[in-house]
Write a protein that holds these residues in place. Structure first.
Motif, mmCIF file in Angstrom:
data_model
loop_
_atom_site.group_PDB
_atom_site.id
_atom_site.type_symbol
_atom_site.label_atom_id
_atom_site.label_comp_id
_atom_site.label_asym_id
_atom_site.label_seq_id
_atom_site.Cartn_x
_atom_site.Cartn_y
_atom_site.Cartn_z
ATOM 1 N N PRO A 140 0.817 -1.213 0.000
ATOM 2 C CA PRO A 140 0.000 0.000 0.000
ATOM 3 C C PRO A 140 0.855 1.269 0.000
ATOM 4 C CG PRO A 140 -0.808 -1.571 1.618
ATOM 5 C CD PRO A 140 0.518 -2.088 1.145
ATOM 6 N N VAL A 141 0.418 2.263 -0.761
ATOM 7 C CA VAL A 141 1.081 3.570 -0.787
ATOM 8 C C VAL A 141 0.039 4.652 -0.544
ATOM 9 C CG1 VAL A 141 3.016 2.907 -2.280
ATOM 10 C CG2 VAL A 141 0.858 3.661 -3.322
ATOM 11 N N ARG A 142 0.495 5.798 -0.089
ATOM 12 C CA ARG A 142 -0.390 6.920 0.199
ATOM 13 C C ARG A 142 0.251 8.219 -0.264
ATOM 14 N NH1 ARG A 142 -5.566 6.476 1.228
ATOM 15 N NH2 ARG A 142 -5.529 8.362 2.504
ATOM 16 N N THR A 143 -0.587 9.170 -0.611
ATOM 17 C CA THR A 143 -0.110 10.515 -0.901
ATOM 18 C C THR A 143 0.337 11.184 0.400
ATOM 19 O OG1 THR A 143 -2.300 11.490 -0.610
ATOM 20 C CG2 THR A 143 -1.733 10.703 -2.822
ATOM 21 N N ARG A 144 1.035 12.302 0.280
ATOM 22 C CA ARG A 144 1.498 12.987 1.483
ATOM 23 C C ARG A 144 0.764 14.317 1.665
ATOM 24 N NH1 ARG A 144 7.632 14.645 -0.430
ATOM 25 N NH2 ARG A 144 7.077 16.303 -1.897
ATOM 26 N N ALA A 145 0.794 14.814 2.878
ATOM 27 C CA ALA A 145 0.149 16.086 3.184
ATOM 28 C C ALA A 145 0.962 17.239 2.605
ATOM 29 C CB ALA A 145 0.018 16.259 4.694
ATOM 30 N N CYS A 146 0.244 18.210 2.043
ATOM 31 C CA CYS A 146 0.864 19.437 1.549
ATOM 32 C C CYS A 146 -0.229 20.487 1.449
ATOM 33 C CB CYS A 146 1.531 19.228 0.188
ATOM 34 S SG CYS A 146 2.379 20.686 -0.445
ATOM 35 N N ASP A 147 -0.174 21.512 2.298
ATOM 36 C CA ASP A 147 -1.281 22.467 2.394
ATOM 37 C C ASP A 147 -0.989 23.827 1.776
ATOM 38 O OD1 ASP A 147 0.547 23.454 4.186
ATOM 39 O OD2 ASP A 147 -0.800 23.425 5.920
ATOM 40 N N ALA A 152 5.054 22.844 -2.275
ATOM 41 C CA ALA A 152 4.755 21.744 -3.191
ATOM 42 C C ALA A 152 5.854 21.481 -4.212
ATOM 43 C CB ALA A 152 3.456 22.034 -3.924
ATOM 44 N N TYR A 153 6.036 20.195 -4.514
ATOM 45 C CA TYR A 153 6.837 19.750 -5.651
ATOM 46 C C TYR A 153 5.860 19.453 -6.786
ATOM 47 C CZ TYR A 153 10.540 18.863 -2.174
ATOM 48 O OH TYR A 153 11.469 18.979 -1.174
ATOM 49 N N LYS A 178 7.340 25.256 -4.617
ATOM 50 C CA LYS A 178 8.716 25.161 -4.123
ATOM 51 C C LYS A 178 9.653 24.631 -5.196
ATOM 52 C CE LYS A 178 11.432 23.352 -0.253
ATOM 53 N NZ LYS A 178 11.373 22.601 1.038
ATOM 54 N N LEU A 179 9.153 23.665 -5.988
ATOM 55 C CA LEU A 179 9.972 23.030 -7.012
ATOM 56 C C LEU A 179 9.094 22.645 -8.188
ATOM 57 C CD1 LEU A 179 12.797 21.805 -7.745
ATOM 58 C CD2 LEU A 179 11.970 19.667 -6.739
ATOM 59 N N ALA A 180 9.462 23.106 -9.378
ATOM 60 C CA ALA A 180 8.755 22.744 -10.605
ATOM 61 C C ALA A 180 9.694 21.942 -11.488
ATOM 62 C CB ALA A 180 8.272 23.990 -11.350
ATOM 63 N N ARG A 181 9.231 20.777 -11.939
ATOM 64 C CA ARG A 181 10.077 19.889 -12.737
ATOM 65 C C ARG A 181 9.327 19.441 -13.992
ATOM 66 N NH1 ARG A 181 15.004 20.188 -12.202
ATOM 67 N NH2 ARG A 181 15.350 18.007 -12.738
ATOM 68 N N GLY A 195 3.648 9.523 -2.630
ATOM 69 C CA GLY A 195 3.993 10.517 -1.631
ATOM 70 C C GLY A 195 5.324 11.202 -1.861
ATOM 71 N N CYS A 196 5.795 11.199 -3.115
ATOM 72 C CA CYS A 196 7.074 11.845 -3.451
ATOM 73 C C CYS A 196 6.876 13.179 -4.156
ATOM 74 C CB CYS A 196 7.911 10.935 -4.340
ATOM 75 S SG CYS A 196 8.342 9.357 -3.597
ATOM 76 N N VAL A 197 5.758 13.344 -4.838
ATOM 77 C CA VAL A 197 5.412 14.539 -5.596
ATOM 78 C C VAL A 197 4.041 15.000 -5.105
ATOM 79 C CG1 VAL A 197 4.777 15.372 -7.905
ATOM 80 C CG2 VAL A 197 6.810 13.950 -7.607
ATOM 81 N N ASP A 198 3.795 16.303 -5.161
ATOM 82 C CA ASP A 198 2.552 16.847 -4.615
ATOM 83 C C ASP A 198 1.514 17.229 -5.660
ATOM 84 O OD1 ASP A 198 3.510 16.951 -1.795
ATOM 85 O OD2 ASP A 198 4.960 18.344 -2.681
ATOM 86 N N LEU A 199 1.954 17.620 -6.862
ATOM 87 C CA LEU A 199 1.032 18.229 -7.811
ATOM 88 C C LEU A 199 1.487 17.977 -9.241
ATOM 89 C CD1 LEU A 199 -1.366 20.321 -8.230
ATOM 90 C CD2 LEU A 199 0.412 22.095 -8.182
ATOM 91 N N VAL A 200 0.530 17.685 -10.117
ATOM 92 C CA VAL A 200 0.788 17.645 -11.559
ATOM 93 C C VAL A 200 -0.334 18.411 -12.246
ATOM 94 C CG1 VAL A 200 1.033 16.245 -13.639
ATOM 95 C CG2 VAL A 200 1.953 15.406 -11.480
ATOM 96 N N ALA A 201 0.032 19.273 -13.182
ATOM 97 C CA ALA A 201 -0.949 20.004 -13.990
ATOM 98 C C ALA A 201 -0.571 19.846 -15.456
ATOM 99 C CB ALA A 201 -0.986 21.480 -13.607
ATOM 100 N N GLU A 202 -1.538 19.442 -16.279
ATOM 101 C CA GLU A 202 -1.274 19.249 -17.700
ATOM 102 C C GLU A 202 -2.505 19.621 -18.512
ATOM 103 O OE1 GLU A 202 2.078 16.305 -18.510
ATOM 104 O OE2 GLU A 202 0.531 15.072 -17.571
ATOM 105 N N ALA A 203 -2.281 19.815 -19.798
ATOM 106 C CA ALA A 203 -3.360 20.167 -20.718
ATOM 107 C C ALA A 203 -3.164 19.425 -22.030
ATOM 108 C CB ALA A 203 -3.382 21.677 -20.964
ATOM 109 N N GLY A 204 -4.242 19.338 -22.799
ATOM 110 C CA GLY A 204 -4.169 18.697 -24.104
ATOM 111 C C GLY A 204 -4.115 17.189 -24.059
#
Length: 258
Positions: A140-147, A152-153, A178-181, A195-204
């Motif tokens: 089992p894996v879980r996301t991490r808290a980031c408010d 955020a990464y 905090k970090l954009a990759r 739980g290593c990355v906080d956010l992904v945003a994509e389009a198309g």
């Protein structure tokens, strides 16, 4: 939402198992690369891996539909539709970078209820969905808290994938986190679930790019929507915002919207 039947989960594993040897056979070999109508690359590995998966679905559940990136639509008005991307991240694949993945989703009435992100080279498989908490190789894996965005990464595949309407939204995200990759394709979404990355945003994106990601992240405790905040279905516009923490997801939507 009702739990996804165990027989469908078993088939999802079988589909990933069928794609793996095809992908391994061609990885870091001089495969011929064709350009599709939209100028995106495709290889024999993409085509053969999807063929192998489609054959299993038709054998086991002939009444189910299939939507695949390489071989198109089949019975997509069915209650259950499998959405397949044999190699999400073909550009990474053809350049020898193991950040691509096989994406397998099962949708019920167009809503994703089961997802697999499989990385054949690193032997990593994330699977999760309705009634099935997300696991990586059975654990089992879980996301991490980031408010806060400032903590955020964040990832996106590349700035070139945004158009004039969506690029400013990503640029605001990149300026505030905090970090954009860049350059992780579907693997970045798997890292949210882990739980290593906080956010992904994509389009198309197309349905085969995003349907599998939704159950994997949500069953790990995260949130996925389009940029308007609407739930993701096979018919979504292809703007995806995924976060490990609902608080961060809400903040990101405020920044992404024009």
């Amino acid at each position: 939402m009702l739990a996804c039947p165990a027989e469908f989960v078993d088939l999802a594993h079988e589909l990933a198992d069928a794609a793996r040897p095809v992908i391994r056979q061609y990885f870091r070999t001089p495969v011929h690369v064709d350009d599709k109508a939209d100028d995106s690359p495709v290889t024999i590995a993409d085509r053969e891996a999807e063929t192998a998966m489609r054959a299993l679905i038709n054998q086991r559940f002939p009444d189910h539909g299939i939507l695949g990136e390489e071989h198109g639509r089949e019975n997509c008005d069915a209650e259950y539709v499998w959405v397949l991307d044999p190699i999400d991240g073909t550009k990474a694949f053809i350049t020898g970078k193991p950040s691509f993945g096989t994406l397998i989703a099962l949708c019920r009435n167009a809503t994703p209820i089961l997802g697999v992100i499989d990385q054949a080279i690193t032997n990593e498989r994330w699977i999760g969905g309705a009634g099935h908490p997300t696991c990586l190789n059975g654990n089992p894996v879980r996301t991490r808290a980031c408010d806060a965005l400032a903590k955020a990464y964040a990832y996106t595949t590349g700035p070139e994938y945004f158009d004039e309407a969506t690029r400013p939204g990503w640029e605001r995200i990149a300026a505030n986190v905090k970090l954009a990759r860049y350059g992780c394709d579907c693997y970045a979404y798997a890292l949210i679930a882990t739980g290593c990355v906080d956010l992904v945003a994509e389009a198309g994106l197309k349905p085969y790019d995003y349907c599998a990601l939704v159950p994997v992240i949500e069953a790990a405790g995260g949130v996925v929507s389009d940029w308007s905040g609407a739930a993701v279905t096979m018919h979504s516009p292809g703007t995806i915002c995924a976060a490990g923490d609902a608080r961060l997801h809400a903040l990101a939507l405020e920044v992404l919207r024009p």
